[in-house]
Design a protein around this motif. Structure first.
Motif, PDB file in Angstrom:
ATOM      1  N   MET A   1      46.950  20.838  36.525  1.00 31.21           N
ATOM      2  CA  MET A   1      46.082  21.274  37.618  1.00 31.21           C
ATOM      3  C   MET A   1      46.756  20.970  38.951  1.00 31.21           C
ATOM      4  SD  MET A   1      42.105  20.202  38.369  1.00 31.21           S
ATOM      5  CE  MET A   1      41.545  20.786  36.766  1.00 31.21           C
ATOM      6  N   LYS A   2      46.766  21.935  39.837  1.00 31.02           N
ATOM      7  CA  LYS A   2      47.435  21.764  41.124  1.00 31.02           C
ATOM      8  C   LYS A   2      46.490  21.123  42.142  1.00 31.02           C
ATOM      9  CE  LYS A   2      50.788  25.494  40.580  1.00 31.02           C
ATOM     10  NZ  LYS A   2      51.396  26.693  41.188  1.00 31.02           N
ATOM     11  N   PRO A   3      47.031  20.430  43.143  1.00 32.99           N
ATOM     12  CA  PRO A   3      46.183  19.789  44.161  1.00 32.99           C
ATOM     13  C   PRO A   3      45.361  20.821  44.923  1.00 32.99           C
ATOM     14  CG  PRO A   3      48.444  18.968  44.256  1.00 32.99           C
ATOM     15  CD  PRO A   3      48.462  20.150  43.341  1.00 32.99           C
ATOM     16  N   PHE A   4      44.199  20.386  45.390  1.00 35.48           N
ATOM     17  CA  PHE A   4      43.325  21.261  46.164  1.00 35.48           C
ATOM     18  C   PHE A   4      42.502  20.415  47.117  1.00 35.48           C
ATOM     19  CE2 PHE A   4      41.278  20.144  42.185  1.00 35.48           C
ATOM     20  CZ  PHE A   4      40.043  19.646  42.596  1.00 35.48           C
ATOM     21  N   VAL A   5      41.967  21.063  48.136  1.00 31.43           N
ATOM     22  CA  VAL A   5      41.055  20.421  49.081  1.00 31.43           C
ATOM     23  C   VAL A   5      39.635  20.597  48.558  1.00 31.43           C
ATOM     24  CG1 VAL A   5      40.138  20.495  51.435  1.00 31.43           C
ATOM     25  CG2 VAL A   5      42.590  20.805  51.030  1.00 31.43           C
ATOM     26  N   TYR A   6      38.811  19.571  48.698  1.00 30.54           N
ATOM     27  CA  TYR A   6      37.405  19.642  48.286  1.00 30.54           C
ATOM     28  C   TYR A   6      36.515  19.446  49.504  1.00 30.54           C
ATOM     29  CZ  TYR A   6      32.919  18.019  46.427  1.00 30.54           C
ATOM     30  OH  TYR A   6      31.586  17.855  46.170  1.00 30.54           O
ATOM     31  N   SER A   7      35.486  20.290  49.629  1.00 30.12           N
ATOM     32  CA  SER A   7      34.494  20.091  50.685  1.00 30.12           C
ATOM     33  C   SER A   7      33.124  20.465  50.151  1.00 30.12           C
ATOM     34  CB  SER A   7      34.828  20.932  51.925  1.00 30.12           C
ATOM     35  OG  SER A   7      34.738  22.322  51.638  1.00 30.12           O
ATOM     36  N   ARG A   8      32.097  19.920  50.776  1.00 32.42           N
ATOM     37  CA  ARG A   8      30.722  20.188  50.370  1.00 32.42           C
ATOM     38  C   ARG A   8      30.051  21.047  51.432  1.00 32.42           C
ATOM     39  NH1 ARG A   8      26.992  15.249  48.505  1.00 32.42           N
ATOM     40  NH2 ARG A   8      28.499  15.370  46.772  1.00 32.42           N
ATOM     41  N   ALA A   9      29.602  22.239  51.052  1.00 31.78           N
ATOM     42  CA  ALA A   9      28.978  23.156  52.007  1.00 31.78           C
ATOM     43  C   ALA A   9      27.636  22.595  52.470  1.00 31.78           C
ATOM     44  CB  ALA A   9      28.781  24.527  51.370  1.00 31.78           C
ATOM     45  N   THR A  10      27.320  22.803  53.738  1.00 34.20           N
ATOM     46  CA  THR A  10      26.054  22.323  54.296  1.00 34.20           C
ATOM     47  C   THR A  10      25.004  23.417  54.370  1.00 34.20           C
ATOM     48  OG1 THR A  10      26.883  22.753  56.542  1.00 34.20           O
ATOM     49  CG2 THR A  10      27.199  20.535  55.639  1.00 34.20           C
ATOM     50  N   SER A  11      25.424  24.678  54.241  1.00 31.25           N
ATOM     51  CA  SER A  11      24.492  25.804  54.256  1.00 31.25           C
ATOM     52  C   SER A  11      25.158  26.991  53.576  1.00 31.25           C
ATOM     53  CB  SER A  11      24.106  26.186  55.697  1.00 31.25           C
ATOM     54  OG  SER A  11      25.230  26.721  56.385  1.00 31.25           O
ATOM     55  N   VAL A  12      24.350  27.976  53.226  1.00 31.61           N
ATOM     56  CA  VAL A  12      24.896  29.195  52.623  1.00 31.61           C
ATOM     57  C   VAL A  12      25.886  29.850  53.572  1.00 31.61           C
ATOM     58  CG1 VAL A  12      24.311  31.539  51.879  1.00 31.61           C
ATOM     59  CG2 VAL A  12      22.911  29.599  51.133  1.00 31.61           C
TER      60      VAL A  12
ATOM     61  N   ILE B   1      32.405  26.256  43.831  1.00 32.53           N
ATOM     62  CA  ILE B   1      32.229  25.565  42.568  1.00 32.53           C
ATOM     63  C   ILE B   1      30.819  24.991  42.490  1.00 32.53           C
ATOM     64  CG2 ILE B   1      33.173  23.349  43.409  1.00 32.53           C
ATOM     65  CD1 ILE B   1      34.358  23.035  40.521  1.00 32.53           C
ATOM     66  N   ALA B   2      30.191  25.156  41.330  1.00 33.59           N
ATOM     67  CA  ALA B   2      28.866  24.577  41.071  1.00 33.59           C
ATOM     68  C   ALA B   2      28.960  23.811  39.756  1.00 33.59           C
ATOM     69  CB  ALA B   2      27.805  25.662  41.032  1.00 33.59           C
ATOM     70  N   GLY B   3      28.669  24.483  38.627  1.00 36.88           N
ATOM     71  CA  GLY B   3      28.832  23.821  37.330  1.00 36.88           C
ATOM     72  C   GLY B   3      30.282  23.672  36.938  1.00 36.88           C
ATOM     73  N   GLY B   4      31.091  24.668  37.260  1.00 36.33           N
ATOM     74  CA  GLY B   4      32.527  24.608  36.975  1.00 36.33           C
ATOM     75  C   GLY B   4      32.891  24.778  35.519  1.00 36.33           C
ATOM     76  N   THR B   5      31.960  25.247  34.696  1.00 41.72           N
ATOM     77  CA  THR B   5      32.216  25.297  33.250  1.00 41.72           C
ATOM     78  C   THR B   5      33.321  26.273  32.873  1.00 41.72           C
ATOM     79  OG1 THR B   5      30.419  26.908  32.966  1.00 41.72           O
ATOM     80  CG2 THR B   5      29.874  24.585  32.648  1.00 41.72           C
ATOM     81  N   ASN B   6      33.563  27.285  33.678  1.00 43.56           N
ATOM     82  CA  ASN B   6      34.657  28.219  33.436  1.00 43.56           C
ATOM     83  C   ASN B   6      35.833  27.949  34.376  1.00 43.56           C
ATOM     84  OD1 ASN B   6      35.085  31.850  33.685  1.00 43.56           O
ATOM     85  ND2 ASN B   6      36.114  30.398  32.365  1.00 43.56           N
ATOM     86  N   LEU B   7      35.529  27.709  35.644  1.00 40.32           N
ATOM     87  CA  LEU B   7      36.580  27.543  36.642  1.00 40.32           C
ATOM     88  C   LEU B   7      37.492  26.364  36.337  1.00 40.32           C
ATOM     89  CD1 LEU B   7      37.920  28.326  39.305  1.00 40.32           C
ATOM     90  CD2 LEU B   7      36.184  26.959  40.502  1.00 40.32           C
ATOM     91  N   LEU B   8      36.945  25.233  35.934  1.00 40.39           N
ATOM     92  CA  LEU B   8      37.774  24.057  35.676  1.00 40.39           C
ATOM     93  C   LEU B   8      38.739  24.297  34.514  1.00 40.39           C
ATOM     94  CD1 LEU B   8      35.240  21.137  36.206  1.00 40.39           C
ATOM     95  CD2 LEU B   8      37.057  21.903  37.740  1.00 40.39           C
TER      96      LEU B   8
ATOM     97  N   HIS C   1      44.547  25.426  33.038  1.00 39.06           N
ATOM     98  CA  HIS C   1      45.584  26.313  32.499  1.00 39.06           C
ATOM     99  C   HIS C   1      46.439  26.930  33.614  1.00 39.06           C
ATOM    100  CE1 HIS C   1      44.393  26.392  28.257  1.00 39.06           C
ATOM    101  NE2 HIS C   1      43.135  26.390  28.665  1.00 39.06           N
ATOM    102  N   GLN C   2      46.093  26.642  34.875  1.00 39.93           N
ATOM    103  CA  GLN C   2      46.742  27.209  36.052  1.00 39.93           C
ATOM    104  C   GLN C   2      46.672  28.734  36.069  1.00 39.93           C
ATOM    105  OE1 GLN C   2      50.523  25.521  37.142  1.00 39.93           O
ATOM    106  NE2 GLN C   2      49.848  23.428  36.784  1.00 39.93           N
ATOM    107  N   ILE C   3      45.576  29.249  35.510  1.00 43.18           N
ATOM    108  CA  ILE C   3      45.262  30.669  35.650  1.00 43.18           C
ATOM    109  C   ILE C   3      44.593  30.886  37.000  1.00 43.18           C
ATOM    110  CG2 ILE C   3      43.868  32.557  34.701  1.00 43.18           C
ATOM    111  CD1 ILE C   3      44.220  31.106  31.952  1.00 43.18           C
ATOM    112  N   GLU C   4      43.734  29.948  37.373  1.00 44.49           N
ATOM    113  CA  GLU C   4      43.167  29.902  38.718  1.00 44.49           C
ATOM    114  C   GLU C   4      43.804  28.704  39.428  1.00 44.49           C
ATOM    115  OE1 GLU C   4      40.684  31.677  40.258  1.00 44.49           O
ATOM    116  OE2 GLU C   4      39.534  32.678  38.669  1.00 44.49           O
ATOM    117  N   THR C   5      44.287  28.933  40.642  1.00 46.18           N
ATOM    118  CA  THR C   5      44.912  27.849  41.406  1.00 46.18           C
ATOM    119  C   THR C   5      44.338  27.816  42.828  1.00 46.18           C
ATOM    120  OG1 THR C   5      46.749  29.326  41.974  1.00 46.18           O
ATOM    121  CG2 THR C   5      47.051  27.861  40.066  1.00 46.18           C
TER     122      THR C   5
END
Length: 318
Positions: free
Chosen positions: A1-12, A28-35, A40-44
């Motif tokens: 898995m490649k490094p990424f920035v994480y932030s929490r949205a405050t509004s839509v 990202i919410a549940g992340g059941t597919n994205l993670l 697999h580095q299909i999504e980066t």
């Protein structure tokens, strides 16, 4: 898995604005597919925007008599909701047929709609895949294609759409409600939400860059007998070879939607019109234009047999 920035949205609006201005950003919410795709580095993605705290987790009646389902409503909660179970039973049954209890506890309504194909060539980064890398080719064409689509496919892609929930929502004529980067809102008929591969299989939905799903709206309940039948290789935690969502009304009419056989959740007016004529007529209407391979041609027979079992179930209840 490649490094990424994480932030929490405050509004839509904040979430959409960030996604629209930061290249490589993903919600990202549940992340059941994205993670899984990230491992697999299909999504980066370069930036993950957590949308779990935006208050989009409610199920509410609409003034028109329908139901509004928040984008962050978990699959387990949606399947268990008493209004869904009584008025939109096909949706509850489709949800319970999907994945496992643990995944349903995390998976969200919006994430389910946007989950990506489970085509093995999409997941194998050593193989060509136009969804993963546009213009590289399709390893599934001429390869192992037992689980893949036979309707809506193209010379560029024969991947199937994996969702059970989306098949039921297609049957129910849902609307997908969104907010764009500029704050503009729109409602997209689910019939138009998922796109066929054509020459651009990497473009899978009608969402614009940065646009976020806020809810899914169902029209008034349609009544009748609701059925969801899923045929798969094992009894649980498996994707459909063929699935059928159906509603039969008291006058003998019916409507149908199919999973496992299409590049998107599949429904045709011809199949609905053939409902009074029985399983064989519905299967023929549904499968018009089907494009099979040596490995998945059995699905045409399986569609008719699945429909036949549904008709027998309906008659037994009557």
């Amino acid at each position: 898995m490649k490094p990424f920035v994480y932030s929490r949205a405050t509004s839509v609006e904040d979430a959409a604005r960030t996604a629209g201005t930061v290249q490589g950003a993903r919600f990202i919410a549940g992340g059941t597919n994205l993670l899984d795709l990230m491992k697999h580095q299909i999504e980066t993605p370069t930036h993950l925007i957590d949308v779990n705290h935006l208050g989009l987790d409610r199920i509410e009646k609409t003034p028109e008599g329908g139901l509004r389902i928040g984008a962050l409503v978990r699959n387990t909660d949606l399947a268990a909701d008493m209004i869904v179970r009584s008025d939109y039973a096909v949706l509850s049954r489709a949800l319970l047929a999907g994945a496992s209890g643990q995944l349903r506890n995390k998976a969200t309504t919006a994430g389910n709609l946007l989950q990506r194909t489970r085509c093995p060539y999409f997941y194998d980064t050593r193989m060509p895949c136009n969804k993963r890398k546009p213009g590289s080719g399709c390893g599934a064409i001429g390869g192992m294609s037992r689980n893949l689509a036979i309707l809506g496919v193209s010379d560029a892609c024969i991947a199937q759409h994996p969702s059970d929930m989306a098949v039921a929502m297609r049957l129910l004529d849902a609307q997908v409600d969104t907010t764009g980067v500029d704050g503009a809102r729109r409602s997209i008929p689910i019939a138009d939400f998922h796109l066929l591969p054509g020459e651009t299989p990497h473009i899978e939905s009608a969402l614009k860059p940065g646009e976020i799903i806020t809810s899914v709206t169902l029209p008034k309940p349609i009544g009748g007998t609701h059925v969801y039948r899923k045929v798969r290789d094992r009894a649980s935690y498996a994707f459909a070879l063929v699935s059928v969502a159906a509603v039969f009304d008291r006058k003998g009419g019916a409507r149908f939607a199919f999973g496992g056989i299409g590049a998107k959740p599949w429904r045709t007016q011809a199949a609905d019109a053939a409902g009074k004529s029985g399983a064989k007529a519905v299967a023929q209407a549904t499968l018009e234009g089907a494009r099979t391979t040596h490995h998945n041609a059995f699905k045409t027979v399986l569609v008719e047999r699945t429909l036949a079992s549904i008709y027998r179930q309906k008659e037994a209840r009557a």
